[in-house]
Design a protein around this motif. Structure first.
Motif, mmCIF file in Angstrom:
data_model
loop_
_atom_site.group_PDB
_atom_site.id
_atom_site.type_symbol
_atom_site.label_atom_id
_atom_site.label_comp_id
_atom_site.label_asym_id
_atom_site.label_seq_id
_atom_site.Cartn_x
_atom_site.Cartn_y
_atom_site.Cartn_z
ATOM 1 N N ASP A 54 0.821 -1.214 0.000
ATOM 2 C CA ASP A 54 0.000 0.000 0.000
ATOM 3 C C ASP A 54 0.854 1.263 0.000
ATOM 4 O O ASP A 54 0.552 2.240 -0.713
ATOM 5 C CB ASP A 54 -0.925 0.013 1.223
ATOM 6 N N ASP A 55 1.913 1.269 0.811
ATOM 7 C CA ASP A 55 2.745 2.463 0.902
ATOM 8 C C ASP A 55 3.409 2.771 -0.431
ATOM 9 O O ASP A 55 3.467 3.927 -0.866
ATOM 10 C CB ASP A 55 3.799 2.273 2.001
ATOM 11 N N ASP A 73 0.943 4.292 -2.802
ATOM 12 C CA ASP A 73 0.711 5.705 -2.488
ATOM 13 C C ASP A 73 1.861 6.575 -2.996
ATOM 14 O O ASP A 73 1.642 7.670 -3.530
ATOM 15 C CB ASP A 73 0.538 5.889 -0.980
ATOM 16 N N LYS A 110 1.513 6.932 -6.731
ATOM 17 C CA LYS A 110 0.402 7.824 -7.078
ATOM 18 C C LYS A 110 0.819 9.287 -6.947
ATOM 19 O O LYS A 110 0.517 10.113 -7.821
ATOM 20 C CB LYS A 110 -0.804 7.538 -6.190
#
Length: 528
Positions: free
Chosen positions: A376-377, A380, A383
């Motif tokens: 997830d990190d 992010d 993104k």
């Protein structure tokens, strides 16, 4: 086709220089004349006649054997094979005119069936040129082969016949390379000493200027600094020759590969070491790295990522540190193969250097084509990087270069892998952290995964290794606390009576101390 053997006298008239032939007075003497043969060959395409002729045979029997040899060679081509017939006829014509020995029948049969030249001896140099011209691999691989051939193989064994190349010849070649290394080291030492001496001569003064001029002239006459041919390069040279000779066997040019049997010094790859506090302290004192391959601890990796948090290429450093992409893979990763919604990234291309030029290429190996899961990190981070890249695209407008890759220069054009390495080294030096190479970030990612108890097969697939043994061989280093945990777990498996008694005594002592403490407090009122 007609053929015959006959006696021939080679004596000549001393006045005219013509052969005496049958008029020679010694013609009937024993062992005076020799025997010759003549065999008619298939006519040329224009209809002109040709034949094989040879003399000097000691007896009629020897001459007949030679004639049978010629006829056996002519019989190798089938009656309905005009091309084969022409090749053999041309060969015999050349052998006759050049007075070279008749080729072996079976060897000629093999060459004819394999579509090889029937005459001439193929040298190692000629085969290497032919082999290299037929290779269909990426440019960087061709350049590596070409360098090995040009710098080492051709100068040392290029003039040898390919079919007579032996293991001993290759042993001599590698011995010559080792001797050349010693000479290079000695010359480098002499040049370095001369340069150091030049630095000690003052600039001022007529005598000093004359000394400096003479010293510079002497240095100019010395060989330039050169690199030695190390064990890894020698193994690569052997690999190039072995591949070339294997293809020669496949084409039935030779039957034995001496490069597969020559023994040379093994390559001892340096093992990755972790930057422990003790190693960092020694590095700060001496400036020396314990190993060419060093890995940061998780704390050091985190400190670096915090230090470069505002760097334009932060997402690249983050991706390499956690997912272990190679430098070229990170530089060439396209957005079209990066799916942030499914948390996956497919490695399908890379940017490689050809000299200083950059070109797009396939991954390093077939196993380099792989799908990498993203946490997830990292998603992010990517993104936010995509948003920043979008802002750069807007700012540059029509001047934006749409390469479609994740990490680019300010105008969207490709990153140069060499410049990326230089930038990383400057960032590490500025951060004050112990030095590592950019590729060591990849090592660090592997070490972190193994330390997190990730299955070695998953680690191998993430890194793009073709075999888990490669992963185990390269990444033997583990973080200190992981090694200690493993040691403790191992020690607990072995029951030791002495240790059990010590632990029991310690428990009793603790219990007695606790009881004693309660007794001292008995009868005392608690403080308000």
């Amino acid at each position: 086709m007609k053929g015959s053997t006959y006696r021939r006298c080679s004596c000549r008239d001393p006045r005219t220089g013509k052969e005496l032939g049958t008029s020679c007075p010694k013609r009937n003497s024993r062992n005076h004349c020799t025997y010759s043969i003549r065999q008619e060959l298939p006519p040329r395409e224009d209809g002109s006649r040709r034949s094989f002729a040879r003399g000097g045979y000691d007896s009629r029997k020897a001459a007949q054997t030679g004639l049978d040899h010629v006829r056996a060679l002519l019989g190798l081509a089938e009656a309905d094979d005009p091309e084969g017939t022409e090749l053999i006829a041309a060969m015999l014509t050349e052998v006759s005119s050049e007075k070279t020995p008749l080729p072996d029948v079976e060897e000629t049969r093999r060459r004819l069936n394999a579509g090889q030249d029937l005459i001439g001896s193929l040298t190692v140099s000629e085969w290497l040129d032919r082999w290299l011209a037929g290779k269909r691999i990426r440019k960087s691989g061709l350049n590596r082969y070409e360098t090995d051939i040009r710098m080492h193989l051709k100068p040392r064994i290029g003039n040898r016949r390919l079919d007579r190349l032996r293991v001993s010849h290759l042993s001599e070649m590698f011995a010559d390379i080792r001797d050349a290394n010693a000479a290079v080291l000695e010359q480098n030492t002499q040049r370095r000493a001369a340069i150091d001496e030049l630095a000690t001569i003052p600039w001022k003064g007529t005598e000093n200027r004359a000394r400096r001029k003479a010293m510079k002239a002497a240095i100019d006459e010395m060989p330039p600094f050169r690199r030695v041919t190390g064990p890894a390069t020698r193994q690569r040279i052997k690999g190039t020759l072995r591949a070339a000779l294997n293809d020669a066997i496949g084409q039935q040019i030779i039957t034995f590969n001496p490069a597969a049997h020559v023994e040379i010094d093994p390559v001892r790859k340096p093992k990755a070491l972790v930057w422990t506090d003790e190693r960092v302290a020694k590095w700060e004192q001496t400036g020396e790295k314990p190993s060419p391959v060093m890995v940061w601890t998780p704390e050091q990796t985190g400190a670096f990522l915090d230090f470069v948090a505002e760097d334009r290429l932060y997402a690249m450093w983050h991706l390499i540190a956690f997912r272990g992409l190679r430098r070229g893979e990170a530089c060439g990763q396209p957005w079209s193969e990066t799916n942030l919604d499914t948390h996956t990234l497919t490695v399908s291309s890379q940017l490689v250097q050809d000299g200083w030029d950059v070109e797009e290429s396939d991954p390093k190996t077939d196993s380099g084509y792989r799908v990498i899961a993203l946490d997830d990190d990292t998603v992010d981070v990517l993104k936010r990087h995509r948003e920043r890249q979008g802002a750069d695209r807007t700012e540059w407008g029509s001047a934006w270069v749409d390469t479609g890759v994740l990490f680019t220069q300010e105008d969207g054009s490709w990153l140069h892998p060499g410049k990326v390495t230089d930038l990383f080294e400057r960032l590490v030096a500025t951060s004050g952290l112990p030095p590592i190479r950019l590729h060591d970030l990849r090592h660090g990612a592997a070490t972190l995964m193994l330390a997190a108890d990730v299955d070695v097969k998953i680690v191998s697939d993430t890194l793009g290794h073709s075999d888990t043994r490669i992963t185990r061989d390269i990444y033997q280093s583990v973080l200190p606390q992981v090694g200690k945990n493993a040691a403790e777990a191992t020690a607990k498996l072995v029951p030791l009576q002495r240790k059990a008694e010590q632990e029991e005594a310690a428990r009793k002592a603790a219990k007695a101390a606790k009881k004693s403490g309660k007794g001292k407090n008995k009868g005392k009122k608690p403080k308000k």
